[in-house]
Enzyme design. Structure first.
Site, PDB file in Angstrom:
ATOM      1  N   GLU A 751       0.842  -1.195   0.000  1.00  0.00           N
ATOM      2  CA  GLU A 751       0.000   0.000   0.000  1.00  0.00           C
ATOM      3  C   GLU A 751       0.881   1.251   0.000  1.00  0.00           C
ATOM      4  OE1 GLU A 751      -3.466   2.086   2.786  1.00  0.00           O
ATOM      5  OE2 GLU A 751      -2.100   0.612   3.649  1.00  0.00           O
ATOM      6  N   HIS A 752       1.846   1.302   0.902  1.00  0.00           N
ATOM      7  CA  HIS A 752       2.803   2.405   0.979  1.00  0.00           C
ATOM      8  C   HIS A 752       4.203   1.848   0.749  1.00  0.00           C
ATOM      9  CE1 HIS A 752      -0.543   3.532   3.774  1.00  0.00           C
ATOM     10  NE2 HIS A 752      -0.447   4.685   3.140  1.00  0.00           N
TER      11      HIS A 752
END
Length: 859
Positions: A751-752
């Site tokens: 996600e990050h």
């Protein structure tokens, strides 16, 4: 004790459709030859007897759950140790010479004309075959409760009684009598754990429908037939129907869905549930909505902790001596044991049924403790005997680790003996066949969650605003008169929203708006594919969107910004912002302020699956939306998945969701303090957050410095307990070079993705899969979460392989158009005709031919 069954159905291979109704009324009689075929189709609450044959293993049948067996005289010697109430003797005729002391009754398999007075055979219950008795005659005989008839299911029906078929409801009702002028039967409605929900009334009509449908249906003295939950959605699944010993009142055992049985906001007509059922209800609610960092949430998420607590409390129960102390320790053990049951979808009634099944066993284990427990206790006792000066306390059964200290509800700091650190693996030492395990996230049983949210969604769909208000009170404890707040929204007071907070929101809003405005298409895409043929594509906003902002007691203006801004920039005409209200029914001033900035047209004061359902289907007050955006817990996610697949809702969702995650890639140029802070900024989200460090050619000293910084910074965090649990499940992946690290990252699809690398900007070209990338030492993920301009609503769980994060285009759809001149059709038409003919679609071809003909062209 209730009245015994006046008839027992003998199941045949064609009886499948009748079994659900028959199972409500008492035991089913299964021929031994059909036992294996029928048992898998029975519910866990159904009781059954077995009609044995010469090959039947009687003891095994009884051990496996048969309440009784009907056996032949020569088989009696095989079950000498079995209690008499479990045995019925199968006779061809009445034989006074038989010793019937070892059985509870006799089954006479013949067309008997015995009267009621003749059936008290040596004080035993008599079971007569009703196979050859006409149905109308048999119905009259069922009024005599001294005899139980064995009736083959081929002779039974859920419809009315005929000459050839006996009505199941009529057979059940035959021996009942009412002492009321209106002919109704007082009916107690009870949970499966025997807690009374309320007192109602039944009629022959309501009982018949209840038997046929297996739903709670009663007779209202004022309003006629009462189908419980028909309007509220709080339906009942009927588990059993029994008559009392006087045959004049009934007991319905049910599974209650929805809020409860009473019309008041309480579980039963006699008040709230108590004891184990009350605890179970509380734990089920906490499983759905326990706040991150709370002790109960931690117990549900950390099986190791829960296991330790169960063993700890079991030991303390064993040590307790005084009556009050034993009760106190038992209560603790029940709490933790039931927490495990609820986490696995097991209800207390399942435990009671397991106890009932165990009680049916006629052979018993020796019952000695397993060797490992004998050794532990023996060792512990020897320790206490060798140290008489100390109080006699048994050694813990989990001696390897210190018993965990409970997490505070706010996740605040506590002392830890062990270092807070991640698990480390070297990628090159992991076989290729096993590397995929490093990519795994926690498994979420989405299908199970969808089943849990379905009743909530259905209730809102059917009841609309009334159901939504009730669910808001149930889950958010807010007593509202309306779930909807319309503009103009009040301007928050300085005392509620200080100037510095307001300024911070303004800056974040400005940056996010700039970035999302830049994403908007300035005009249509126009392509001349060939002379006279123009194709175009243009964007249009999705007219009505719903944005979900988790909240209640939490304050999440950042999510409101990240969803409200792109909806505003895209030009959506209606923006419904759903967020849970606070207990007083208000909305946090931060979210209210963002709603004003982003042009939200309606605030829905509701959370969870009920908010998703209200936006998906619409109510009189809540506008229906076309697409739903936003993060949420597993209840929100499951509800979004459910409504997305319902064609009646016609609603889309942004993306699948899961626990938040970060992957940091760091080389020797990285700052250990910065790296640690980025790992922890994600770890504090929740105990299920995913944190991965890919260490590129890091020296042992450099990696040790990062680990030390993680431990030191974690201890200083208010949410240290949450971060600690996340870090324990997180990974350090050591790789030999950047290429190996980037391959792992692209497979993981985080996600990050944070790049603590020398020349980090140049590495961005190697990123194939990620939700959002944070480039270099001075780009913490926190900036993207709040105010840099990018969106923080991103794909998790590896979905970055195929999904983008939320952006302006997420709130738009694209429409294509084409325009042909006559010359263009002359040029393209023959190609279309040829392809349409090839596919056998003459209508398509003809639409072109008639135009070419009008142009004077042959085709």
């Amino acid at each position: 004790m209730g009245m015994g069954p006046t008839f027992v159905p003998l199941i045949d291979p064609t009886a499948a459709a009748l079994i659900p109704s028959l199972a409500l009324l008492g035991p089913l009689l299964l021929p031994a030859s059909l036992l294996r075929a029928v048992l898998p189709s029975l519910t866990s609450t159904a009781s059954y007897w077995v009609l044995a044959d010469d090959e039947t293993d009687l003891i095994s049948v009884l051990n496996e759950g048969a309440e009784k067996v009907i056996l032949s005289p020569f088989q009696l010697s095989l079950v000498a140790s079995v209690p008499s109430h479990r045995l019925i003797l199968h006779l061809l005729n009445i034989d006074d010479t038989l010793d019937l002391s070892s059985v509870s009754g006799v089954y006479i398999d013949q067309d008997s004309t015995l009267s009621a007075d003749e059936t008290g055979l040596k004080g035993k219950q008599v079971y007569l075959s009703g196979a050859s008795i006409s149905s109308d005659t048999l119905l009259d005989r069922l009024r005599d409760t001294k005899v139980t008839y064995i009736i083959p299911t081929s002779k039974l029906t859920t419809g009315p009684t005929t000459f050839t078929h006996l009505s199941i409801p009529e057979a059940f009702l035959a021996p009942l009598t009412s002492d009321r002028p209106d002919g109704l039967f007082p009916t107690i409605v009870s949970t499966t754990s025997s807690s009374p929900l309320g007192l109602v009334y039944s009629s022959a009509v309501s009982v018949t429908e209840a038997i046929v449908t297996q739903k709670g249906i009663y007779q209202s003295r004022k309003h006629g037939l009462w189908r419980k939950g028909e309007t509220s959605g709080a339906v009942q699944d009927v588990i059993s129907i029994r008559a009392d010993c006087d045959s004049d009142s009934l007991l319905f055992t049910v599974v209650q869905h929805g809020e409860g049985f009473c019309h008041l906001p309480q579980s039963t007509c006699f008040g709230s549930l108590n004891g184990v059922e009350r605890l179970q209800s509380t734990l089920e609610r906490r499983l759905r909505d326990a706040p991150e960092g709370s002790y109960t949430k931690r117990l549900f998420d950390d099986e190791e902790l829960l296991r330790s607590k169960i063993m700890e409390e079991a030991e303390e129960l064993c040590e307790a001596e005084e009556k009050e102390e034993v009760a106190f320790e038992m209560a603790d053990l029940v709490f933790f044991a039931l927490t495990r049951c609820v986490s696995k979808g097991v209800k207390w009634e399942d435990v009671e049924r397991a106890l009932d099944r165990k009680s049916l066993k006629v052979t018993r284990r020796k019952g000695d403790a397993k060797p490992k427990w004998v050794e532990k206790i023996t060792s512990a006792l020897s320790v206490t005997k060798s140290t008489p000066s100390e109080s006699p306390t048994l050694v813990s059964t989990s001696t390897a680790t210190k018993s965990p200290t409970p997490v505070k509800l706010d996740g605040s700091n506590e002392e830890f003996d062990e270092k807070i650190q991640m698990r480390t693996v070297t990628l090159s030492t992991i076989p290729e066949s096993e590397r995929s395990s490093l990519l795994l996230r926690p498994v979420l049983n989405s299908l199970a969650m969808i089943d849990k949210v379905r009743p909530i969604v259905e209730r809102v769909r059917k009841e609309g605003d009334a159901g939504l208000l009730s669910l808001t009170y149930q889950f958010d404890r807010a007593q509202l008169t309306s779930n909807v707040l319309l503009p103009p929204y009040p301007i928050p007071q300085i005392s509620d929203l200080p100037i510095d907070v307001r300024t911070a929101i303004d800056i974040a809003y400005s940056n996010v708006r700039k970035f999302h405005e830049a994403q908007a298409e300035k005009g249509p895409l126009i392509v001349h594919t060939m002379p006279g043929v123009v194709c175009s594509r243009f964007a249009r906003p999705i007219a009505r969107v719903g944005i979900y902002v988790p909240g209640g007691t939490a304050i999440l203006p950042s999510t409101a910004i990240m969803l409200g801004v792109p909806a505003q920039v895209a030009g959506c005409k209606e923006i419904v912002l759903a967020t849970p209200p606070r207990p007083d029914g208000s909305i946090s001033p931060e979210v209210l302020y963002v709603a004003r900035l982003t042009g939200v047209t309606c605030i829905l004061k509701a959370g969870g699956a009920q908010a998703v359902a209200a936006m998906a289907y619409g109510t009189k007050e809540v506008p229906k939306v076309d697409k739903i955006f936003g993060p949420g817990n597993q209840w929100v996610t499951a509800a979004k998945m459910l409504v997305q697949n319902d064609t009646d809702a016609l609603v889309g969702i942004d993306m699948p969701a899961g626990p938040s995650e970060v992957l940091v890639i760091a080389d020797q140029s990285s700052n250990p303090t910065f790296v640690a802070s980025d790992l922890l900024s994600q770890a504090e989200h929740g105990v299920d957050s995913q944190v991965v460090l890919v260490a590129v050619s890091l020296s042992d000293d450099h990696l040790a410095a990062i680990e030390t910084a993680v431990d030191e910074q974690a201890r200083a965090l208010p949410r240290v307990n949450i971060a600690k649990e996340a870090i324990k499940k997180s990974l350090i992946i050591r790789v030999d070079n950047l290429e190996e690290g980037m391959r792992f990252s692209n497979e993981y699809a985080p996600e990050h993705l944070i790049l603590h690398l020398d020349n980090a900007k140049d590495v961005v070209d190697l990123v194939d899969n990620a939700g959002s990338v944070f480039v270099g030492a001075w780009s913490p993920e926190s900036c993207g979460d709040y105010a840099s301009g990018t969106n923080h609503t991103l794909p998790t769980n590896g979905y970055a392989r195929q999904f983008s994060g939320v952006n302006t285009l997420s709130f738009q759809k694209h429409i294509t158009a084409q325009e042909l001149t006559s010359a263009g059709l002359e040029e393209l038409g023959p190609t279309v005709v040829k392809l349409a003919e090839r596919e056998g679609l003459e209508g398509h071809a003809n639409a072109v031919r008639v135009r070419l003909a009008a142009l004077g062209k042959k085709n």
